[in-house]
Structures are given as structure tokens and as C-alpha cells.
Design a protein around this motif. Sequence first.
Motif, PDB file in Angstrom:
ATOM      1  N   ALA A   1       5.459 -12.725  18.487  1.00 53.70           N
ATOM      2  CA  ALA A   1       5.989 -13.220  19.758  1.00 53.70           C
ATOM      3  C   ALA A   1       4.994 -13.047  20.898  1.00 53.70           C
ATOM      4  CB  ALA A   1       7.303 -12.516  20.095  1.00 53.70           C
ATOM      5  N   ASN A   2       4.099 -12.071  20.769  1.00 55.47           N
ATOM      6  CA  ASN A   2       3.148 -11.793  21.838  1.00 55.47           C
ATOM      7  C   ASN A   2       1.743 -12.317  21.585  1.00 55.47           C
ATOM      8  OD1 ASN A   2       4.354 -10.000  24.047  1.00 55.47           O
ATOM      9  ND2 ASN A   2       5.218  -9.212  22.159  1.00 55.47           N
ATOM     10  N   TRP A   3       1.359 -12.496  20.332  1.00 52.42           N
ATOM     11  CA  TRP A   3      -0.019 -12.888  20.028  1.00 52.42           C
ATOM     12  C   TRP A   3      -0.140 -14.309  19.515  1.00 52.42           C
ATOM     13  CZ3 TRP A   3      -4.408 -10.418  21.313  1.00 52.42           C
ATOM     14  CH2 TRP A   3      -4.237  -9.149  21.858  1.00 52.42           C
TER      15      TRP A   3
ATOM     16  N   GLN B   1       0.810  -1.210   0.000  1.00 54.24           N
ATOM     17  CA  GLN B   1       0.000   0.000   0.000  1.00 54.24           C
ATOM     18  C   GLN B   1       0.847   1.265   0.000  1.00 54.24           C
ATOM     19  OE1 GLN B   1      -2.491  -0.515   3.429  1.00 54.24           O
ATOM     20  NE2 GLN B   1      -3.941  -1.807   2.332  1.00 54.24           N
ATOM     21  N   PHE B   2       1.996   1.199   0.639  1.00 55.02           N
ATOM     22  CA  PHE B   2       2.886   2.357   0.750  1.00 55.02           C
ATOM     23  C   PHE B   2       4.297   1.944   0.341  1.00 55.02           C
ATOM     24  CE2 PHE B   2      -0.334   2.490   4.095  1.00 55.02           C
ATOM     25  CZ  PHE B   2      -0.974   3.683   3.793  1.00 55.02           C
ATOM     26  N   PRO B   3       4.540   1.738  -0.977  1.00 51.92           N
ATOM     27  CA  PRO B   3       5.845   1.217  -1.399  1.00 51.92           C
ATOM     28  C   PRO B   3       7.012   2.156  -1.126  1.00 51.92           C
ATOM     29  CG  PRO B   3       4.466   1.742  -3.304  1.00 51.92           C
ATOM     30  CD  PRO B   3       3.634   1.967  -2.076  1.00 51.92           C
ATOM     31  N   LYS B   4       6.754   3.464  -0.985  1.00 49.17           N
ATOM     32  CA  LYS B   4       7.831   4.408  -0.692  1.00 49.17           C
ATOM     33  C   LYS B   4       8.005   4.493   0.832  1.00 49.17           C
ATOM     34  CE  LYS B   4       9.388   9.058  -1.448  1.00 49.17           C
ATOM     35  NZ  LYS B   4       8.960  10.334  -0.968  1.00 49.17           N
ATOM     36  N   VAL B   5       9.211   4.205   1.302  1.00 49.88           N
ATOM     37  CA  VAL B   5       9.461   4.247   2.739  1.00 49.88           C
ATOM     38  C   VAL B   5       9.996   5.609   3.137  1.00 49.88           C
ATOM     39  CG1 VAL B   5       9.835   1.768   2.958  1.00 49.88           C
ATOM     40  CG2 VAL B   5      11.763   3.249   2.483  1.00 49.88           C
ATOM     41  N   THR B   6       9.748   5.980   4.381  1.00 49.62           N
ATOM     42  CA  THR B   6      10.156   7.272   4.899  1.00 49.62           C
ATOM     43  C   THR B   6      11.655   7.329   5.171  1.00 49.62           C
ATOM     44  OG1 THR B   6       7.991   7.483   5.898  1.00 49.62           O
ATOM     45  CG2 THR B   6       9.683   8.954   6.718  1.00 49.62           C
ATOM     46  N   SER B   7      12.221   6.216   5.641  1.00 54.78           N
ATOM     47  CA  SER B   7      13.642   6.174   5.995  1.00 54.78           C
ATOM     48  C   SER B   7      14.161   4.751   5.817  1.00 54.78           C
ATOM     49  CB  SER B   7      13.828   6.603   7.448  1.00 54.78           C
ATOM     50  OG  SER B   7      13.307   5.600   8.313  1.00 54.78           O
ATOM     51  N   PRO B   8      15.485   4.585   5.772  1.00 59.02           N
ATOM     52  CA  PRO B   8      16.044   3.231   5.673  1.00 59.02           C
ATOM     53  C   PRO B   8      15.751   2.374   6.916  1.00 59.02           C
ATOM     54  CG  PRO B   8      17.679   4.868   5.044  1.00 59.02           C
ATOM     55  CD  PRO B   8      16.509   5.617   5.624  1.00 59.02           C
ATOM     56  N   GLN B   9      15.416   3.006   8.029  1.00 61.74           N
ATOM     57  CA  GLN B   9      15.097   2.261   9.246  1.00 61.74           C
ATOM     58  C   GLN B   9      13.675   1.713   9.237  1.00 61.74           C
ATOM     59  OE1 GLN B   9      16.331   5.417   9.264  1.00 61.74           O
ATOM     60  NE2 GLN B   9      18.103   5.529  10.596  1.00 61.74           N
ATOM     61  N   GLN B  10      12.818   2.234   8.362  1.00 59.26           N
ATOM     62  CA  GLN B  10      11.411   1.859   8.411  1.00 59.26           C
ATOM     63  C   GLN B  10      11.182   0.366   8.175  1.00 59.26           C
ATOM     64  OE1 GLN B  10       8.306   4.400   6.996  1.00 59.26           O
ATOM     65  NE2 GLN B  10       7.231   2.675   6.089  1.00 59.26           N
ATOM     66  N   GLU B  11      11.757  -0.203   7.126  1.00 58.09           N
ATOM     67  CA  GLU B  11      11.474  -1.612   6.825  1.00 58.09           C
ATOM     68  C   GLU B  11      12.011  -2.547   7.911  1.00 58.09           C
ATOM     69  OE1 GLU B  11       9.915  -4.951   4.781  1.00 58.09           O
ATOM     70  OE2 GLU B  11       9.347  -2.874   5.045  1.00 58.09           O
ATOM     71  N   PRO B  12      13.250  -2.377   8.394  1.00 62.62           N
ATOM     72  CA  PRO B  12      13.670  -3.236   9.512  1.00 62.62           C
ATOM     73  C   PRO B  12      12.766  -3.089  10.741  1.00 62.62           C
ATOM     74  CG  PRO B  12      15.586  -2.147   8.568  1.00 62.62           C
ATOM     75  CD  PRO B  12      14.365  -1.543   7.923  1.00 62.62           C
ATOM     76  N   CYS B  13      12.315  -1.883  11.006  1.00 72.17           N
ATOM     77  CA  CYS B  13      11.439  -1.668  12.166  1.00 72.17           C
ATOM     78  C   CYS B  13      10.055  -2.252  11.930  1.00 72.17           C
ATOM     79  CB  CYS B  13      11.360  -0.188  12.521  1.00 72.17           C
ATOM     80  SG  CYS B  13      12.911   0.421  13.213  1.00 72.17           S
ATOM     81  N   ARG B  14       9.547  -2.162  10.718  1.00 77.86           N
ATOM     82  CA  ARG B  14       8.251  -2.783  10.410  1.00 77.86           C
ATOM     83  C   ARG B  14       8.335  -4.286  10.647  1.00 77.86           C
ATOM     84  NH1 ARG B  14       5.576  -5.712   6.526  1.00 77.86           N
ATOM     85  NH2 ARG B  14       7.489  -5.994   5.356  1.00 77.86           N
ATOM     86  N   LEU B  15       9.420  -4.890  10.186  1.00 75.41           N
ATOM     87  CA  LEU B  15       9.609  -6.332  10.392  1.00 75.41           C
ATOM     88  C   LEU B  15       9.781  -6.659  11.871  1.00 75.41           C
ATOM     89  CD1 LEU B  15      11.902  -6.946   7.314  1.00 75.41           C
ATOM     90  CD2 LEU B  15       9.580  -7.853   7.624  1.00 75.41           C
ATOM     91  N   ALA B  16      10.492  -5.807  12.596  1.00 77.94           N
ATOM     92  CA  ALA B  16      10.666  -6.039  14.041  1.00 77.94           C
ATOM     93  C   ALA B  16       9.329  -5.946  14.769  1.00 77.94           C
ATOM     94  CB  ALA B  16      11.667  -5.045  14.625  1.00 77.94           C
ATOM     95  N   VAL B  17       8.485  -5.009  14.366  1.00 73.17           N
ATOM     96  CA  VAL B  17       7.160  -4.903  14.980  1.00 73.17           C
ATOM     97  C   VAL B  17       6.335  -6.148  14.650  1.00 73.17           C
ATOM     98  CG1 VAL B  17       5.008  -3.558  15.038  1.00 73.17           C
ATOM     99  CG2 VAL B  17       7.201  -2.385  15.071  1.00 73.17           C
ATOM    100  N   LEU B  18       6.491  -6.686  13.445  1.00 72.89           N
ATOM    101  CA  LEU B  18       5.832  -7.953  13.097  1.00 72.89           C
ATOM    102  C   LEU B  18       6.331  -9.098  13.988  1.00 72.89           C
ATOM    103  CD1 LEU B  18       5.621  -8.050   9.194  1.00 72.89           C
ATOM    104  CD2 LEU B  18       3.757  -8.466  10.799  1.00 72.89           C
ATOM    105  N   VAL B  19       7.638  -9.140  14.204  1.00 76.99           N
ATOM    106  CA  VAL B  19       8.207 -10.153  15.100  1.00 76.99           C
ATOM    107  C   VAL B  19       7.606 -10.000  16.490  1.00 76.99           C
ATOM    108  CG1 VAL B  19      10.321 -10.910  16.274  1.00 76.99           C
ATOM    109  CG2 VAL B  19      10.366 -10.400  13.821  1.00 76.99           C
TER     110      VAL B  19
END
Length: 170
Positions: free
Chosen positions: A92-94, A70-88
Amino acid sequence: LKQIGTGLLNSDVASLFDESLVKACHDLCEVTLYREFFHNQECVLPEIEVEYFSVKAYETLHRLLSMPFQFPKVTSPQQEPCRLAVLVFWHANWAIHLPESGIFRSLTTQLKSALQQSNLQSLWHPHDRLLIWVMFLGAYISVGQREYSWFMMYLARSARQRGLKCSKEL
């Protein structure tokens, strides 16, 4: 837990993410705090309340999974690793997964690849704590996999750069 969630929403960190990831972090913090608070309580929760937070949790998962499309343009180089970390963090919690599960295996390889595409030496500064959090989650999901030593090496480097000397400080 509250510090982790609040840390992701600090304005200097949140400015690294687009609005959809900030909302996902906020919602995940809210549903996780709700779950943690009532997990050990001996009370009967209203079914509508439980359903509300469950739906919100799964809407957050859907948002996180849909973001690259939906949003192929990322705001920063940290966004994709952080998105994946939030998925992890979500998984891990649900949902309980073993480290060798297909979900964790897929997230491990995606997270490592996203981190390698960001400049690990300097790009994350002054967000070293964020990098430590991402590396910690990467190490968590990669236990028993070949990527585990890679995550641990960068976790140790990041901790050393931050001046952390023991696991309690980490």
C-alpha cells in the motif's frame, strides 16, 4: 504512522513474532518514515541515500515473502496474519495497486484464511489493537471483493470490544 510502527515494536507485541518479523517491522517503519518525511520536501536528496532506503524497502519485502519458507515454525498464531498485514502495508505504501489487482486478491484470501485459523474471539486479547490494525488493512485491500464484508464485520466487532465508538477513534 509513527505510532503504528512503534506499536508493532512494543515488547509485548513484538514477543508474538519471531526475530525476522520484528526486524521486518522495524525496517519497514524506518523506510516508511524516511519516505513520508521527504515525500513533500522540496530538496534534492543524495542519490546514495535514496538508493539505500529503496534497497532496504525491497530487502524487507523479500524477507516478508521468504519467511514461511525459511522459518516454517511460527512464534504465535498472530504471527502469520501480522506478516501478511505488514505485506499489505508494504504494498500500500511502496507500490500502488488497485483493490482488484492480483497481489491484493492473493493477500486478501491469504489474510482471511490466516485470521480464521487464529482464534478471533479470545486469542488476540489483550492485543485487540493489533487485530484492529490487521482487520483495517484487510478491509482496505478487499474493497469490491466478496471478503470485504467479512473484514468489516470483524473490524466493527473488534472496535466495539475495544470501546471505540466512531471512525475517528478507530
